[in-house]
Design a protein around this motif. Structure first.
Motif, PDB file in Angstrom:
ATOM      1  N   ALA A 167       0.142  -1.022  -0.131  1.00 35.54           N
ATOM      2  CA  ALA A 167      -0.147   0.029   0.375  1.00 35.54           C
ATOM      3  C   ALA A 167       0.463   1.211  -0.497  1.00 35.54           C
ATOM      4  O   ALA A 167       1.921   1.702   0.552  1.00 35.54           O
ATOM      5  CB  ALA A 167      -0.762   0.296   1.709  1.00 35.54           C
ATOM      6  N   VAL A 168       0.934   2.120  -0.896  1.00 39.98           N
ATOM      7  CA  VAL A 168       0.770   3.808  -0.438  1.00 39.98           C
ATOM      8  C   VAL A 168       1.244   3.795   1.168  1.00 39.98           C
ATOM      9  O   VAL A 168      -0.118   3.897   1.927  1.00 39.98           O
ATOM     10  CB  VAL A 168      -0.225   4.345  -1.496  1.00 39.98           C
ATOM     11  N   HIS A 169       2.494   4.891   1.456  1.00 43.45           N
ATOM     12  CA  HIS A 169       2.475   4.854   2.485  1.00 43.45           C
ATOM     13  C   HIS A 169       3.906   6.166   2.872  1.00 43.45           C
ATOM     14  O   HIS A 169       4.135   6.340   1.511  1.00 43.45           O
ATOM     15  CB  HIS A 169       2.738   4.500   3.890  1.00 43.45           C
ATOM     16  N   GLY A 170       3.161   6.728   4.395  1.00 48.90           N
ATOM     17  CA  GLY A 170       4.610   7.664   3.603  1.00 48.90           C
ATOM     18  C   GLY A 170       5.466   7.100   5.442  1.00 48.90           C
ATOM     19  O   GLY A 170       5.412   6.702   6.528  1.00 48.90           O
ATOM     20  N   MET A 171       6.945   8.015   5.164  1.00 45.46           N
ATOM     21  CA  MET A 171       8.081   8.026   6.397  1.00 45.46           C
ATOM     22  C   MET A 171       8.114   9.174   6.809  1.00 45.46           C
ATOM     23  O   MET A 171       8.917   9.631   5.476  1.00 45.46           O
ATOM     24  CB  MET A 171       8.876   6.924   6.255  1.00 45.46           C
ATOM     25  N   SER A 172       8.029  10.223   7.910  1.00 47.16           N
ATOM     26  CA  SER A 172       8.611  11.642   7.959  1.00 47.16           C
ATOM     27  C   SER A 172       8.949  11.365   9.240  1.00 47.16           C
ATOM     28  O   SER A 172       8.884  10.097  10.486  1.00 47.16           O
ATOM     29  CB  SER A 172       7.258  11.704   7.494  1.00 47.16           C
ATOM     30  N   ASP A 173       9.691  12.457   9.832  1.00 51.83           N
ATOM     31  CA  ASP A 173      10.111  13.631  10.714  1.00 51.83           C
ATOM     32  C   ASP A 173       8.901  13.470  11.879  1.00 51.83           C
ATOM     33  O   ASP A 173       9.226  13.262  12.807  1.00 51.83           O
ATOM     34  CB  ASP A 173      11.687  14.222  10.491  1.00 51.83           C
ATOM     35  N   SER A 174       7.861  13.879  11.148  1.00 51.67           N
ATOM     36  CA  SER A 174       6.776  14.352  12.036  1.00 51.67           C
ATOM     37  C   SER A 174       5.663  13.519  11.103  1.00 51.67           C
ATOM     38  O   SER A 174       5.382  13.364  10.156  1.00 51.67           O
ATOM     39  CB  SER A 174       6.833  15.886  11.655  1.00 51.67           C
ATOM     40  N   PRO A 175       4.553  13.842  12.243  1.00 49.57           N
ATOM     41  CA  PRO A 175       3.339  13.322  11.938  1.00 49.57           C
ATOM     42  C   PRO A 175       2.708  14.059  11.325  1.00 49.57           C
ATOM     43  O   PRO A 175       1.336  13.947  10.959  1.00 49.57           O
ATOM     44  CB  PRO A 175       2.858  12.839  12.993  1.00 49.57           C
ATOM     45  N   ASP A 176       2.640  15.269  11.285  1.00 54.73           N
ATOM     46  CA  ASP A 176       1.811  16.693  10.058  1.00 54.73           C
ATOM     47  C   ASP A 176       1.635  16.600   8.928  1.00 54.73           C
ATOM     48  O   ASP A 176       2.043  17.913   8.113  1.00 54.73           O
ATOM     49  CB  ASP A 176       2.443  17.727  10.975  1.00 54.73           C
ATOM     50  N   ARG A 177       2.356  15.536   8.163  1.00 54.79           N
ATOM     51  CA  ARG A 177       2.723  15.593   6.545  1.00 54.79           C
ATOM     52  C   ARG A 177       1.485  14.459   6.380  1.00 54.79           C
ATOM     53  O   ARG A 177       0.580  13.903   7.297  1.00 54.79           O
ATOM     54  CB  ARG A 177       4.092  14.864   6.441  1.00 54.79           C
ATOM     55  N   THR A 178       1.300  14.709   5.086  1.00 49.43           N
ATOM     56  CA  THR A 178       0.219  13.916   4.163  1.00 49.43           C
ATOM     57  C   THR A 178       1.276  12.903   2.967  1.00 49.43           C
ATOM     58  O   THR A 178       2.017  13.531   2.836  1.00 49.43           O
ATOM     59  CB  THR A 178      -0.888  14.892   3.614  1.00 49.43           C
ATOM     60  N   ILE A 179       0.420  11.869   2.817  1.00 48.08           N
ATOM     61  CA  ILE A 179       1.083  11.521   1.509  1.00 48.08           C
ATOM     62  C   ILE A 179       1.450  12.242   0.697  1.00 48.08           C
ATOM     63  O   ILE A 179       2.332  12.079   0.188  1.00 48.08           O
ATOM     64  CB  ILE A 179       0.066  10.145   1.542  1.00 48.08           C
ATOM     65  N   ALA A 180       0.400  12.685   0.201  1.00 46.66           N
ATOM     66  CA  ALA A 180       0.237  13.006  -0.626  1.00 46.66           C
ATOM     67  C   ALA A 180       1.347  14.568  -1.151  1.00 46.66           C
ATOM     68  O   ALA A 180       2.315  14.831  -2.184  1.00 46.66           O
ATOM     69  CB  ALA A 180      -1.341  13.772  -1.087  1.00 46.66           C
ATOM     70  N   GLU A 181       1.759  15.117   0.058  1.00 45.07           N
ATOM     71  CA  GLU A 181       2.492  16.187   0.518  1.00 45.07           C
ATOM     72  C   GLU A 181       4.278  15.715   0.128  1.00 45.07           C
ATOM     73  O   GLU A 181       4.957  16.694  -0.350  1.00 45.07           O
ATOM     74  CB  GLU A 181       2.546  17.050   1.493  1.00 45.07           C
TER      75      GLU A 181
END
Length: 308
Positions: free
Chosen positions: A71-85
């Motif tokens: 599935a599409v997903h993201g990994m980030s330093d912060s929870p305030d991001r969306t996959i689209a951005e």
């Protein structure tokens, strides 16, 4: 080979792709979709999984995330991001920054699958499986994570051989740990988690997996596990999600695909080995599931050895 090992073998249809990355500062990447199963291991630091099916998930060192459906997903330093951005992670993985205080170190990768290969057990898994380092007593999984981290951080002679083997161990221990967690919740009822441990259905599955060429019938399978035809069919379908003969057909064709990929036997011999009376019957059934004729499938596998 036991049924669970057969399940694992359908995930390992292709060599695992994986990268290690060190990330600092403001960062985030999107992953997927892809035809297969993805995973992330947090080797150091903290980050967030931007989930495709819910709120962001906080991850810490030693945590493992498995995405069995790519599935599409993201990994980030912060929870305030969306996959689209988030920018798409490159094929070689996120950039590898210079070592720095407060860095996050990730192992990211995927097992790619061909159409029709994924075992029904994998279809029954949730979009995201998160196994925190603090959850339960999964010492084998933790050991696999530690060994991977050690080999990635300080590559020693033989690392090229060790890493793929450790990735396979990680997959085995991850799925075992998930099964243990599901069993610990004492959920009554249905599904592959129950089927693999149900003494009656597990025995029937072993018969199918060990001797797919046998001309099994529902009545014969039921008799082999001490149930009537009707009671066996009802119980098997409830737990496995497929009728006995439907699952038998799927397993025969999946086994045929593996023999085509790894062996040199003629198509007629493979057809007999998996329970088809003729090459023609096998070819027709194979094309319905895999979308291509057996001979062409074999040629494609040879021209792309990374899938084998």
């Amino acid at each position: 080979m036991d049924v669970f090992s057969d399940v694992i073998s359908t995930v390992r249809a292709g060599r695992a792709k994986f990268t290690r990355s060190r990330l600092t500062g403001r960062w985030g990447y999107a992953f997927g979709p892809y035809p297969g199963a993805g995973f992330h291991v947090v080797l150091e630091g903290n980050c967030w999984l931007i989930s495709p099916c819910g709120s962001p998930i906080a991850l810490g060192a030693g945590d493992v995330v498995f995405l069995p459906h790519g599935a599409v997903h993201g990994m980030s330093d912060s929870p305030d991001r969306t996959i689209a951005e988030l920018p798409q992670a490159p094929e070689t993985g996120p950039p590898d920054d210079e070592p720095a205080p407060g860095q996050t170190q990730l192992l990211c990768g995927a097992y790619r699958l061909e159409r029709g290969q994924a075992h029904p057990f994998l279809h029954s898994l949730p979009e995201v499986i998160h196994l925190p380092a603090r959850l339960g007593d999964h010492s084998a999984l933790r050991t696999a994570v530690d060994l991977l981290g050690a080999d990635l951080i300080d590559a020693r002679p033989g690392a090229a051989a060790a890493l793929p083997a450790l990735m396979d161990l990680l997959l085995v221990y991850l799925l075992r740990a998930w099964l243990d967690e599901e069993a610990s919740r004492h959920r009554p009822g249905e599904g592959w988690c129950v089927a693999l441990t149900d003494p009656v259905i597990a025995t029937a599955l072993q018969h199918i997996h060990r001797t797919p060429a046998h001309p099994w019938t529902v009545q014969e399978l039921g008799a082999a596990v001490g149930l009537s035809k009707t009671a066996f069919a009802r119980r098997f379908t409830s737990l496995v999600g497929q009728a006995p003969m439907s699952y038998l057909t799927w397993w025969r064709l999946s086994t045929g695909a593996r023999l085509l990929r790894h062996g040199q036997a003629p198509l007629a011999a493979i057809a007999r080995q998996v329970g088809y009376t003729s090459e023609f019957a096998f070819a027709n059934a194979f094309k319905r599931v895999f979308g291509t004729a057996p001979g062409k499938f074999r040629q494609q596998q040879r021209h792309n050895p990374d899938r084998s």
